[in-house]
Design a protein around this motif. Structure first.
Motif, short mmCIF file in Angstrom:
data_model
loop_
_atom_site.label_atom_id
_atom_site.label_comp_id
_atom_site.label_asym_id
_atom_site.label_seq_id
_atom_site.Cartn_x
_atom_site.Cartn_y
_atom_site.Cartn_z
N PRO A 157 98.28 24.80 56.98
CA PRO A 157 97.06 24.41 57.72
C PRO A 157 96.75 25.36 58.88
O PRO A 157 95.57 25.64 59.15
N VAL A 158 97.78 25.85 59.54
CA VAL A 158 97.58 26.79 60.66
C VAL A 158 96.99 28.10 60.14
O VAL A 158 96.07 28.67 60.73
N PHE A 159 97.52 28.57 59.01
CA PHE A 159 97.01 29.80 58.38
C PHE A 159 95.57 29.62 57.94
O PHE A 159 94.72 30.49 58.18
N ALA A 160 95.27 28.49 57.32
CA ALA A 160 93.91 28.23 56.84
C ALA A 160 92.91 28.22 57.99
O ALA A 160 91.81 28.80 57.89
N LYS A 161 93.28 27.56 59.08
CA LYS A 161 92.37 27.51 60.24
C LYS A 161 92.17 28.89 60.84
O LYS A 161 91.04 29.28 61.18
N MET A 162 93.25 29.65 60.96
CA MET A 162 93.14 30.99 61.54
C MET A 162 92.28 31.90 60.68
O MET A 162 91.42 32.63 61.18
N LEU A 163 92.50 31.88 59.37
CA LEU A 163 91.77 32.77 58.46
C LEU A 163 90.29 32.45 58.45
O LEU A 163 89.44 33.35 58.54
N THR A 164 89.94 31.18 58.33
CA THR A 164 88.53 30.81 58.28
C THR A 164 87.83 31.08 59.61
O THR A 164 86.68 31.53 59.64
N SER A 165 88.52 30.86 60.71
CA SER A 165 87.94 31.14 62.03
C SER A 165 87.70 32.63 62.23
O SER A 165 86.67 33.05 62.73
N MET A 166 88.66 33.43 61.81
CA MET A 166 88.59 34.87 62.01
C MET A 166 87.46 35.50 61.21
O MET A 166 86.79 36.43 61.68
N PHE A 167 87.20 34.97 60.00
CA PHE A 167 86.19 35.58 59.13
C PHE A 167 84.89 34.79 59.07
O PHE A 167 83.94 35.20 58.40
N GLY A 168 84.84 33.65 59.73
CA GLY A 168 83.59 32.91 59.85
C GLY A 168 83.18 32.11 58.63
O GLY A 168 81.98 32.05 58.30
N TYR A 169 84.14 31.48 57.96
CA TYR A 169 83.83 30.61 56.83
C TYR A 169 84.44 29.24 57.07
O TYR A 169 85.39 29.09 57.84
N LEU A 183 96.47 41.16 53.48
CA LEU A 183 96.65 39.80 53.98
C LEU A 183 98.14 39.44 54.00
O LEU A 183 98.57 38.60 54.80
N GLY A 184 98.92 40.07 53.13
CA GLY A 184 100.36 39.89 53.12
C GLY A 184 101.11 41.07 53.70
O GLY A 184 102.34 41.09 53.69
N ALA A 185 100.38 42.06 54.20
CA ALA A 185 100.95 43.21 54.92
C ALA A 185 102.01 43.97 54.13
O ALA A 185 102.88 44.62 54.70
N GLY A 186 101.96 43.89 52.80
CA GLY A 186 102.94 44.58 52.00
C GLY A 186 104.30 43.90 52.00
O GLY A 186 105.27 44.45 51.47
N VAL A 187 104.38 42.72 52.60
CA VAL A 187 105.65 41.98 52.68
C VAL A 187 105.74 40.95 51.56
O VAL A 187 106.77 40.79 50.92
N LEU A 188 104.64 40.23 51.34
CA LEU A 188 104.54 39.24 50.28
C LEU A 188 103.14 39.31 49.67
O LEU A 188 102.19 39.68 50.36
N PRO A 189 103.00 38.93 48.40
CA PRO A 189 101.65 38.81 47.84
C PRO A 189 100.95 37.58 48.41
O PRO A 189 101.43 36.46 48.25
N VAL A 190 99.82 37.80 49.09
CA VAL A 190 99.03 36.72 49.68
C VAL A 190 97.57 37.04 49.42
O VAL A 190 97.11 38.14 49.72
N SER A 191 96.83 36.09 48.87
CA SER A 191 95.38 36.29 48.69
C SER A 191 94.67 34.99 49.01
O SER A 191 95.28 33.92 49.10
N ALA A 192 93.36 35.10 49.19
CA ALA A 192 92.57 33.92 49.53
C ALA A 192 91.12 34.15 49.17
O ALA A 192 90.62 35.29 49.19
#
Length: 493
Positions: A133-145, A308-317
């Motif tokens: 939930p923290v990640f979801a809030k941060m991502l949507t706030s940062m990109f405006g969706y 989005l995963g900085a080359g550390v883990l596969p992360v997409s959204a």
């Protein structure tokens, strides 16, 4: 324990075989030779050091041949620098196709990974966890969706956006069942899944994998008039227009100024979802947080991945507002690992690094300097370099194949590798140059110097050694449209 012992024996046998075949010496330390204080029956594996050549041959023997990599092995990396097993150092000018925007092994991101891994790695979406939930809030706030849908890889993000667009088209636009069309661009690259290759104009990606999926239509990238004509003809059945703001895999192909604004206007006019694949161009790569920001355009749907995963883990959204996103309901789409707490923690740290280190501004500034240097080389070698193009630190040098003889862009990349710069060609005569956004000014200059020296000192030998080869093959006409989409200079056709 027996299977572990067999694995140890297999590695040791391979190492010994490599040594006997005359390759770089391999160190195999037996239990008897070890000074370890472990009991003799502890089944600890021997210390085995494999050379670059050993590892490449091992990969070739035991792994599918679905890539043609530059012959270097990554053994260690930090920020922009990479070391091979022998200790040779290189500068990474590919960034794992822009997955490592924040630099290799960014300490803040690694710390977030370790801390979260010690607490909780996976809940699946069958249960809630305290990071997503923290990640979801941060991502949507940062990109405006308003909402996001988490996945793992970029290709999964593309598949998700297509499913979302079709569902929206049937529920909100009123398109009849199974008649929704998604428009994409000639020359696009959206991944290697069946839906993605069904949009491809690259015969290598599509031949032998049919039947391809239907519900597709194509227009030329950058041609807003062609898009408008297609929407006039089929707009009542079009669910979405899926595009890359800059075509990365096609060779950093830039759209004309104003193209994105015109696309936005057309999608609004014909009630079509504008879907931006920002998997490679997003997260500061082009000098803006999104490449669409260069024209102040807000797509209906944005796909993010790679950095989005900085080359550390596969992360997409996939990002969209609620009226679109909520067309997908429980049970209609998902992923066991999508939104996992480990990926969420890494994603949060990855975005924080982008903001705290001002990577968008840095990419813009360093990219301008880099292109100036590359155009200086082009001025001195106008017959070799046909074009320099890009935005931020997503750049390409387009070579004139006619002046390379039978040598290729791959040869030039091998010359760069021998001078400490790692890059990769795409579509025959194009070299993509996209280092981590943390790169320093002197490292940019080092890459420019290496390219100049390859042309000045190495190219003559490259041409000489390539004389006995067959000339580089001109790509076949596209199976889809019959045109030569991926071509070298027009004079070769």
């Amino acid at each position: 324990m027996a299977s572990k012992g067999r694995l140890v024996q297999t590695v040791a046998r391979f190492a010994l075989s490599s040594r006997l075949q005359g390759r770089v010496p391999v160190i195999v330390q037996s239990h008897a030779q070890s000074t370890s204080t472990q009991p003799s029956d502890s089944q600890q594996p021997p210390s085995v050091t494999l050379s670059t050549e050993d590892l490449i041959q091992m990969e070739h023997k035991f792994s599918a041949h679905n890539y043609h990599p530059i012959s270097v092995v990554f053994a260690k990396a930090k920020d922009v620098e990479v070391w091979d097993p022998e200790g040779s150092k290189y500068l990474d000018f590919l960034s794992a196709y822009s997955a490592v925007n924040q630099g290799h092994g960014n300490q803040k991101i690694i710390d977030a990974l370790i801390e979260q891994a010690q607490r909780l790695t996976l809940s699946s979406r069958a249960f809630h966890n305290d990071k997503f939930p923290v990640f979801a809030k941060m991502l949507t706030s940062m990109f405006g969706y308003e909402m996001m849908l988490p996945m793992n890889t970029g290709a999964e993000g593309v598949e998700t956006s297509i499913k979302l667009a079709r569902k929206w088209a049937y529920e909100k636009k009123g398109i009849s069942k199974d008649e929704a069309v998604v428009i994409s661009c000639c020359g696009c690259f959206h991944g290697r899944t069946m839906a993605a290759i069904s949009m491809s104009c690259d015969n290598e990606a599509t031949r032998g994998f049919g039947p391809l999926l239907g519900g597709q239509a194509k227009v030329d990238f950058g041609d807003a008039s062609a898009l408008e004509k297609l929407l006039q003809e089929k707009g009542d059945k079009v669910a979405a227009f899926l595009f890359e703001p800059i075509q990365g895999e096609a060779g950093v192909v830039m759209p004309p100024d104003g193209y994105l604004k015109k696309v936005r206007q057309l999608c609004t006019k014909y009630n079509v979802l504008m879907i931006a694949d920002e998997i490679q161009t997003g997260i500061a790569r082009t000098g803006r947080l999104l490449a669409c920001d260069w024209e102040d355009v807000r797509p209906d749907v944005v796909i993010l991945g790679k950095a989005l995963g900085a080359g550390v883990l596969p992360v997409s959204a996939v990002l969209a507002d609620a009226d679109i996103m909520l067309c997908i309901r429980p049970g209609e789409h998902g992923s066991t690992f999508g939104g996992n707490p480990l990926a969420s923690a890494v994603g949060i740290a990855a975005l924080e690094v982008v903001t705290e280190q001002n990577l968008s501004e840095r990419s813009d500034k360093m990219g301008q300097e880099f292109r100036e240097q590359l155009r200086g080389i082009q001025k001195d070698y106008p017959n070799l370099i046909k074009e320099v193009r890009g935005r931020g630190l997503l750049n390409a040098v387009v070579l004139n194949q006619a002046d390379l003889g039978n040598a290729t862009a791959y040869d030039v990349c091998m010359g760069l590798k021998n001078r400490g710069i790692l890059a990769k060609p795409t579509h025959g005569n194009i070299i993509r140059l996209s280092p981590p956004l943390t790169i320093k000014r002197e490292q940019v200059a080092q890459a420019s110097k290496a390219l100049r020296e390859v042309f000045e000192f190495d190219l003559a030998d490259m041409k000489l050694h390539a004389e006995d080869r067959s000339p580089p093959k001109t790509p076949d006409a596209c199976d889809r449209c019959g045109r030569y989409k991926y071509v070298m200079p027009e004079t070769e056709l």
